[in-house]
Scaffold this motif. Structure first.
Motif, short mmCIF file in Angstrom:
data_model
loop_
_atom_site.label_atom_id
_atom_site.label_comp_id
_atom_site.label_asym_id
_atom_site.label_seq_id
_atom_site.Cartn_x
_atom_site.Cartn_y
_atom_site.Cartn_z
N ARG A 180 50.06 -12.83 -58.35
CA ARG A 180 51.71 -12.88 -58.75
C ARG A 180 52.40 -13.42 -57.36
NH1 ARG A 180 50.24 -7.99 -60.88
NH2 ARG A 180 50.58 -7.83 -63.01
N GLU A 181 51.68 -13.50 -56.19
CA GLU A 181 52.40 -13.98 -54.90
C GLU A 181 52.17 -15.42 -54.80
OE1 GLU A 181 54.02 -11.88 -53.14
OE2 GLU A 181 53.19 -9.79 -53.86
N ASP A 182 52.98 -16.38 -55.64
CA ASP A 182 52.98 -17.54 -55.67
C ASP A 182 53.14 -18.20 -54.23
OD1 ASP A 182 52.50 -17.62 -58.56
OD2 ASP A 182 54.59 -17.90 -58.78
N GLU A 183 54.30 -17.92 -53.53
CA GLU A 183 54.45 -18.66 -52.50
C GLU A 183 53.76 -18.23 -51.40
OE1 GLU A 183 57.07 -20.68 -51.33
OE2 GLU A 183 57.47 -20.81 -53.46
N GLU A 184 52.82 -17.09 -51.38
CA GLU A 184 52.03 -16.64 -50.39
C GLU A 184 50.66 -17.68 -50.60
OE1 GLU A 184 52.09 -14.79 -47.67
OE2 GLU A 184 54.27 -14.65 -48.31
N LYS A 185 50.31 -17.89 -51.96
CA LYS A 185 49.29 -18.79 -52.07
C LYS A 185 49.51 -20.17 -51.71
CE LYS A 185 46.59 -16.18 -55.87
NZ LYS A 185 45.34 -16.46 -55.06
N LEU A 186 50.86 -20.51 -52.10
CA LEU A 186 51.13 -22.00 -51.70
C LEU A 186 51.12 -22.15 -50.26
CD1 LEU A 186 52.63 -24.70 -52.34
CD2 LEU A 186 54.61 -23.48 -52.03
N ASN A 187 51.52 -21.29 -49.53
CA ASN A 187 51.50 -21.21 -47.98
C ASN A 187 50.05 -21.34 -47.62
OD1 ASN A 187 54.20 -21.08 -47.65
ND2 ASN A 187 54.35 -18.70 -47.36
N LEU A 188 49.12 -20.66 -48.35
CA LEU A 188 47.62 -20.90 -47.64
C LEU A 188 47.11 -22.24 -47.99
CD1 LEU A 188 45.71 -17.82 -47.95
CD2 LEU A 188 46.59 -18.72 -46.13
N TRP A 189 47.47 -22.89 -49.17
CA TRP A 189 47.29 -24.18 -49.77
C TRP A 189 47.80 -25.22 -48.78
CZ3 TRP A 189 43.32 -25.65 -52.48
CH2 TRP A 189 42.86 -24.95 -53.74
N LYS A 190 49.04 -24.82 -48.32
CA LYS A 190 49.50 -25.82 -47.23
C LYS A 190 48.76 -25.77 -46.00
CE LYS A 190 54.42 -25.46 -48.68
NZ LYS A 190 55.68 -25.15 -48.46
N ALA A 191 48.24 -24.44 -45.42
CA ALA A 191 47.42 -24.41 -44.30
C ALA A 191 46.30 -25.15 -44.48
CB ALA A 191 47.29 -22.97 -44.22
N VAL B 39 41.79 -31.55 -51.12
CA VAL B 39 42.52 -30.44 -50.97
C VAL B 39 43.86 -30.65 -51.69
CG1 VAL B 39 43.54 -28.68 -49.69
CG2 VAL B 39 41.13 -29.60 -49.07
N PHE B 40 44.62 -31.85 -51.80
CA PHE B 40 45.79 -31.93 -52.24
C PHE B 40 45.64 -31.85 -53.97
CE2 PHE B 40 48.33 -35.17 -54.13
CZ PHE B 40 49.76 -34.79 -54.28
N GLU B 41 44.85 -32.80 -54.54
CA GLU B 41 44.46 -32.62 -55.69
C GLU B 41 44.21 -31.40 -56.30
OE1 GLU B 41 45.05 -35.02 -57.59
OE2 GLU B 41 45.17 -36.71 -56.14
N GLU B 42 43.40 -30.70 -55.61
CA GLU B 42 42.84 -29.20 -56.07
C GLU B 42 44.36 -28.15 -55.98
OE1 GLU B 42 39.69 -25.57 -54.75
OE2 GLU B 42 39.85 -27.59 -53.74
N ALA B 43 44.97 -28.37 -54.91
CA ALA B 43 46.20 -27.53 -54.78
C ALA B 43 47.04 -27.66 -55.89
CB ALA B 43 46.78 -27.95 -53.44
N LEU B 44 47.25 -29.01 -56.46
CA LEU B 44 48.18 -29.47 -57.45
C LEU B 44 47.92 -28.68 -58.80
CD1 LEU B 44 48.58 -33.41 -57.45
CD2 LEU B 44 50.24 -31.46 -56.93
N LYS B 45 46.58 -28.22 -58.83
CA LYS B 45 46.21 -27.32 -60.05
C LYS B 45 46.77 -25.94 -60.16
CE LYS B 45 42.09 -30.01 -60.68
NZ LYS B 45 40.47 -29.92 -60.20
N PHE B 46 47.24 -25.36 -58.87
CA PHE B 46 47.43 -24.09 -58.76
C PHE B 46 48.62 -23.65 -58.18
CE2 PHE B 46 42.79 -24.72 -58.37
CZ PHE B 46 42.22 -23.85 -59.24
N THR B 47 49.50 -24.57 -57.76
CA THR B 47 50.77 -24.57 -57.18
C THR B 47 51.74 -25.18 -57.51
OG1 THR B 47 50.40 -26.13 -55.28
CG2 THR B 47 49.45 -24.37 -54.61
N ASP B 48 53.14 -25.17 -57.12
CA ASP B 48 54.21 -25.70 -57.47
C ASP B 48 54.04 -27.37 -57.19
OD1 ASP B 48 57.09 -26.96 -56.66
OD2 ASP B 48 57.44 -25.22 -57.74
N LYS B 49 54.34 -28.05 -58.18
CA LYS B 49 54.06 -29.48 -58.02
C LYS B 49 54.67 -30.08 -56.86
CE LYS B 49 53.32 -33.54 -61.01
NZ LYS B 49 53.09 -34.19 -61.98
N LYS B 50 56.19 -29.89 -56.97
CA LYS B 50 57.13 -30.57 -56.18
C LYS B 50 57.09 -30.21 -54.62
CE LYS B 50 62.06 -30.86 -54.99
NZ LYS B 50 63.47 -30.40 -55.13
N LYS B 51 56.79 -28.93 -54.32
CA LYS B 51 56.61 -28.51 -52.98
C LYS B 51 55.01 -28.94 -52.55
CE LYS B 51 59.13 -24.00 -53.63
NZ LYS B 51 59.10 -22.71 -53.81
N THR B 52 54.13 -29.03 -53.27
CA THR B 52 53.18 -29.50 -52.66
C THR B 52 53.11 -30.98 -52.54
OG1 THR B 52 51.52 -27.66 -53.98
CG2 THR B 52 50.44 -29.73 -53.45
#
Length: 232
Positions: A66-77, A94-107
């Motif tokens: 449920r912690e979408d932003e926290e997960k996104l921040n770790l993908w960014k890290a 990593v970018f391609e992998e992150a796209l599957k689980f995070t907000d597309k625009k932010k990634t």
């Protein structure tokens, strides 16, 4: 580091002094991206990139779904780690992998910022073709690229992109991008072009007192007191 004083919402990053301390931190705050990043940084300071990667991926798996932003921040890290300690292949993987689980625009925007920060010119041009397929009308994309082009001296490319942006972004965003580009022209390009752009803004958007104030300060800084006072 004093765990009792740790604040997950504070932008300040303390340093873990040992693995035990880092483990205690992520055990106490398992849903905090900041806690996991501190653990990652601990390993990076020891030049152990593989362990740093492992910690971030462990954090991604641990943080509640449920912690979408926290997960996104770790993908960014993790993307940051690959940008500065990996290579282009690992970064884009990593970018391609992150796209599957995070907000597309932010990634996408984070990836674009990373490429601009690391000044990967060839990769930026290729990535632009891709990002504009998805976010052709997004002001943030244009502002990121305009800032990069002007800072590295690619004024022609920046001006062409600026003209293109006004044909694509929503009309309500015009004063924002015009104001930002006027500042970029002032800092990195042609002062006269900057002043002309500010004049255009004043005519078209007389209610934007914030942009008018910036323009007045620029005029005063360039010894044009009379011109500035006329706008007061």
């Amino acid at each position: 580091m004093n765990l009792t004083e740790f604040d997950p919402t504070n932008s300040k990053y303390e340093e873990a002094e040992s693995v035990d301390e880092a483990e205690a931190l992520v055990s106490t705050y398992p849903n905090s991206a900041k806690a996991w990043v501190i653990y990652m940084i601990y390993h990076l300071k020891l030049a152990d990139v593989n362990k740093a990667r492992y910690v971030v991926r462990r954090g991604i798996q641990t943080i509640n779904y449920r912690e979408d932003e926290e997960k996104l921040n770790l993908w960014k890290a993790l993307m940051n780690l690959e940008a500065f300690h990996g290579n282009n292949k690992s970064l884009f993987t990593v970018f391609e992998e992150a796209l599957k689980f995070t907000d597309k625009k932010k990634t996408y925007l984070h990836m674009l910022n990373l490429l601009c920060t690391t000044e990967k010119a060839e990769e930026i041009e290729e990535f632009c073709q891709r990002i504009f397929k998805h976010f052709k009308a997004d002001t943030d994309v244009y502002l990121t690229l305009l800032t990069y082009y002007m800072k590295v001296g690619k004024t022609k490319e920046a001006r062409n992109l600026y003209s293109r942006s006004l044909k694509c972004i929503p009309a309500k965003e015009y004063p924002n991008i015009m104001g930002r580009f006027a500042q970029l022209e002032y800092k990195h390009g042609d002062i006269e072009k900057s002043l002309s752009l500010y004049e255009e803004i004043l005519v078209k958007y007389p209610k934007r007192k914030d942009l008018k104030s910036v323009y007045i300060n620029i005029l005063k800084a360039n010894g044009q007191e009379e011109r500035a006072n006329a706008l007061l």
